[in-house]
Write a protein that holds these residues in place. Structure first.
Motif, PDB file in Angstrom:
ATOM      1  N   LYS A  62       0.823  -1.222   0.000  1.00 16.11           N
ATOM      2  CA  LYS A  62       0.000   0.000   0.000  1.00 16.11           C
ATOM      3  C   LYS A  62       0.852   1.266   0.000  1.00 16.11           C
ATOM      4  O   LYS A  62       0.529   2.252  -0.641  1.00 16.11           O
ATOM      5  N   LYS A  63       1.958   1.220   0.702  1.00 12.77           N
ATOM      6  CA  LYS A  63       2.765   2.435   0.853  1.00 12.77           C
ATOM      7  C   LYS A  63       3.491   2.812  -0.438  1.00 12.77           C
ATOM      8  O   LYS A  63       3.552   3.975  -0.818  1.00 12.77           O
ATOM      9  N   TYR A  64       4.028   1.789  -1.119  1.00 15.61           N
ATOM     10  CA  TYR A  64       4.880   2.072  -2.287  1.00 15.61           C
ATOM     11  C   TYR A  64       4.206   1.778  -3.621  1.00 15.61           C
ATOM     12  O   TYR A  64       4.729   2.160  -4.667  1.00 15.61           O
ATOM     13  N   GLY A  65       3.051   1.096  -3.584  1.00 15.77           N
ATOM     14  CA  GLY A  65       2.458   0.647  -4.832  1.00 15.77           C
ATOM     15  C   GLY A  65       3.292  -0.496  -5.412  1.00 15.77           C
ATOM     16  O   GLY A  65       4.360  -0.818  -4.904  1.00 15.77           O
ATOM     17  N   VAL A  66       2.785  -1.114  -6.489  1.00 10.40           N
ATOM     18  CA  VAL A  66       3.529  -2.237  -7.072  1.00 10.40           C
ATOM     19  C   VAL A  66       3.228  -2.344  -8.570  1.00 10.40           C
ATOM     20  O   VAL A  66       2.093  -2.209  -9.006  1.00 10.40           O
ATOM     21  N   ASP A  67       4.303  -2.551  -9.340  1.00  7.04           N
ATOM     22  CA  ASP A  67       4.180  -2.707 -10.790  1.00  7.04           C
ATOM     23  C   ASP A  67       5.354  -3.571 -11.268  1.00  7.04           C
ATOM     24  O   ASP A  67       6.377  -3.670 -10.592  1.00  7.04           O
ATOM     25  N   LEU A  68       5.187  -4.194 -12.430  1.00 13.13           N
ATOM     26  CA  LEU A  68       6.283  -4.935 -13.087  1.00 13.13           C
ATOM     27  C   LEU A  68       6.882  -6.021 -12.191  1.00 13.13           C
ATOM     28  O   LEU A  68       8.086  -6.225 -12.160  1.00 13.13           O
ATOM     29  N   ILE A  69       6.037  -6.735 -11.470  1.00 17.27           N
ATOM     30  CA  ILE A  69       6.569  -7.733 -10.548  1.00 17.27           C
ATOM     31  C   ILE A  69       7.158  -8.923 -11.306  1.00 17.27           C
ATOM     32  O   ILE A  69       6.627  -9.342 -12.333  1.00 17.27           O
ATOM     33  N   HIS A  70       8.291  -9.437 -10.827  1.00 16.45           N
ATOM     34  CA  HIS A  70       8.968 -10.588 -11.439  1.00 16.45           C
ATOM     35  C   HIS A  70       9.512 -11.507 -10.346  1.00 16.45           C
ATOM     36  O   HIS A  70      10.078 -11.023  -9.369  1.00 16.45           O
ATOM     37  N   PHE A  71       9.358 -12.796 -10.565  1.00 14.17           N
ATOM     38  CA  PHE A  71      10.069 -13.740  -9.714  1.00 14.17           C
ATOM     39  C   PHE A  71      11.575 -13.557  -9.922  1.00 14.17           C
ATOM     40  O   PHE A  71      12.026 -13.256 -11.025  1.00 14.17           O
ATOM     41  N   THR A  72      12.355 -13.756  -8.861  1.00 14.14           N
ATOM     42  CA  THR A  72      13.794 -13.927  -9.055  1.00 14.14           C
ATOM     43  C   THR A  72      13.953 -15.413  -9.400  1.00 14.14           C
ATOM     44  O   THR A  72      13.027 -16.012  -9.924  1.00 14.14           O
ATOM     45  N   HIS A  73      15.075 -16.058  -9.067  1.00 15.03           N
ATOM     46  CA  HIS A  73      15.200 -17.447  -9.520  1.00 15.03           C
ATOM     47  C   HIS A  73      14.436 -18.422  -8.661  1.00 15.03           C
ATOM     48  O   HIS A  73      13.948 -19.414  -9.151  1.00 15.03           O
ATOM     49  N   GLY A  74      14.334 -18.101  -7.385  1.00 10.55           N
ATOM     50  CA  GLY A  74      13.559 -18.985  -6.530  1.00 10.55           C
ATOM     51  C   GLY A  74      12.095 -18.603  -6.615  1.00 10.55           C
ATOM     52  O   GLY A  74      11.725 -17.632  -7.233  1.00 10.55           O
ATOM     53  N   LYS A  75      11.255 -19.404  -5.956  1.00  9.88           N
ATOM     54  CA  LYS A  75       9.831 -19.071  -5.917  1.00  9.88           C
ATOM     55  C   LYS A  75       9.533 -18.166  -4.737  1.00  9.88           C
ATOM     56  O   LYS A  75       8.416 -17.738  -4.561  1.00  9.88           O
ATOM     57  N   ASN A  76      10.561 -17.929  -3.913  1.00  9.36           N
ATOM     58  CA  ASN A  76      10.295 -17.262  -2.635  1.00  9.36           C
ATOM     59  C   ASN A  76      10.627 -15.777  -2.610  1.00  9.36           C
ATOM     60  O   ASN A  76      10.512 -15.138  -1.577  1.00  9.36           O
TER      61      ASN A  76
END
Length: 313
Positions: A62-76
């Motif tokens: 909520k504070k920063y908003g979110v866009d263009l999310i991508h997994f790194t190599h792990g699922k975590n």
């Protein structure tokens, strides 16, 4: 089961999710194909289980908003761009919803993010007309390229080179090991008259580059020579939004959303339209990707849809 025209034409929505009340702005499958991650304009991150067809977890930004999310190599863990407060890229542990690291440097909105398929490197591009190279293990920028325009960028499937699209007319190829020397190859394409480039992707076989726009054209160019190969049209984009276009894992098909809520599919090599699929999307389908491991498609407006082929046909 092989992906051929007849199979593509049978794809139907198997599961519809209404976890978001605003536009889903990015989706990303995990490399193993068993999870899907979404970011939305309502500041939510949702993790889906592709095998069970369920939404697994929702996290808030909520504070920063979110866009263009991508997994790194792990699922975590994941990286994503901020939409509020500043233009920092954030590295998030999905396991305990804590930030691992922040990447400061861009002075305007980040418009492109690409994670290396082989290591901890990622690239970002921003409206500040720079491309930046990062390593997940360090908060310090590994290198900055002044693009001279708003860039879109992506790694090739081997993770050895990346392409940058500049000013909706030029594609530059950089070798990761010597990117500071500048591009080793530059292709000039005809500048788009009525739209801007909003995305760039290599085909999974590395032979072509797909350029998506905020208009109703998608371009396919040769990744080695830069020659224009195909132009895909027939989908609708009357709102000037960045509609994602994606390849099937065998590089044979190109999928795109449309502002009329449909999904359009073309044969990548020959250029003809294979199917127009109706998934009952209520808004523009901005995000679309094919699962890298399973025979499954995901598309999103403010709803998220999982598509499967109808096996009885």
């Amino acid at each position: 089961m092989k992906l051929v025209d007849q199979v593509v034409q049978t794809f139907r929505v198997a599961k519809l999710f209404r976890d978001n009340n605003e536009r889903v702005n990015n989706i990303d499958f995990s490399p193993s194909g068993d999870l899907l991650l979404t970011s939305s304009d309502d500041d939510q991150i949702v993790i889906y289980d592709c095998e069970k067809g369920t939404s697994k977890r929702t996290l808030n930004s909520k504070k920063y908003g979110v866009d263009l999310i991508h997994f790194t190599h792990g699922k975590n863990s994941a990286i994503y761009a901020s939409t509020k407060i500043d233009d920092t890229i954030r590295y998030l542990s999905l396991h305990d919803n804590k930030f691992i690291r922040y990447f400061h440097g861009h002075t305007k909105r980040v418009g492109t993010l690409s994670m290396s398929p082989i290591d901890d490197t990622f690239i970002s591009g921003s409206a500040d007309k720079t491309l930046r190279l990062w390593d997940l293990r360090s908060p310090n920028c590994q290198g900055t390229m002044h693009a001279g325009g708003r860039p879109v960028a992506a790694f090739d499937p081997e993770g050895l080179i990346f392409a940058a699209g500049i000013n909706s007319e030029t594609v530059k190829l950089y070798d990761l090991r010597s990117f500071f020397k500048g591009p080793f190859s530059t292709f000039e394409l005809n500048q788009e008259k009525e739209c801007d480039w909003t995305g760039l992707k290599f085909s999974p076989d590395g032979k072509t580059i797909l350029v998506s726009t905020n208009g109703s054209v998608i371009r396919l160019v040769d990744a080695f020579a830069g020659t224009p190969l195909k132009t895909f049209t027939g989908h609708m984009n009357n709102k000037g939004i960045p509609l994602e276009a994606s390849f099937s894992p065998d590089s044979q098909f190109v999928f795109s959303g449309s502002t009329d809520g449909h999904v359009h599919v073309w044969n990548a090599e020959k250029g003809y339209k294979v199917a127009t699929l109706n998934g009952d999307h209520t808004g523009p389908v901005q995000c679309i990707q094919f699962n890298p491991k399973y025979m499954m498609l995901a598309s999103a407006c403010s709803h998220m849809s999982f598509w499967l082929p109808a096996l009885d046909q």
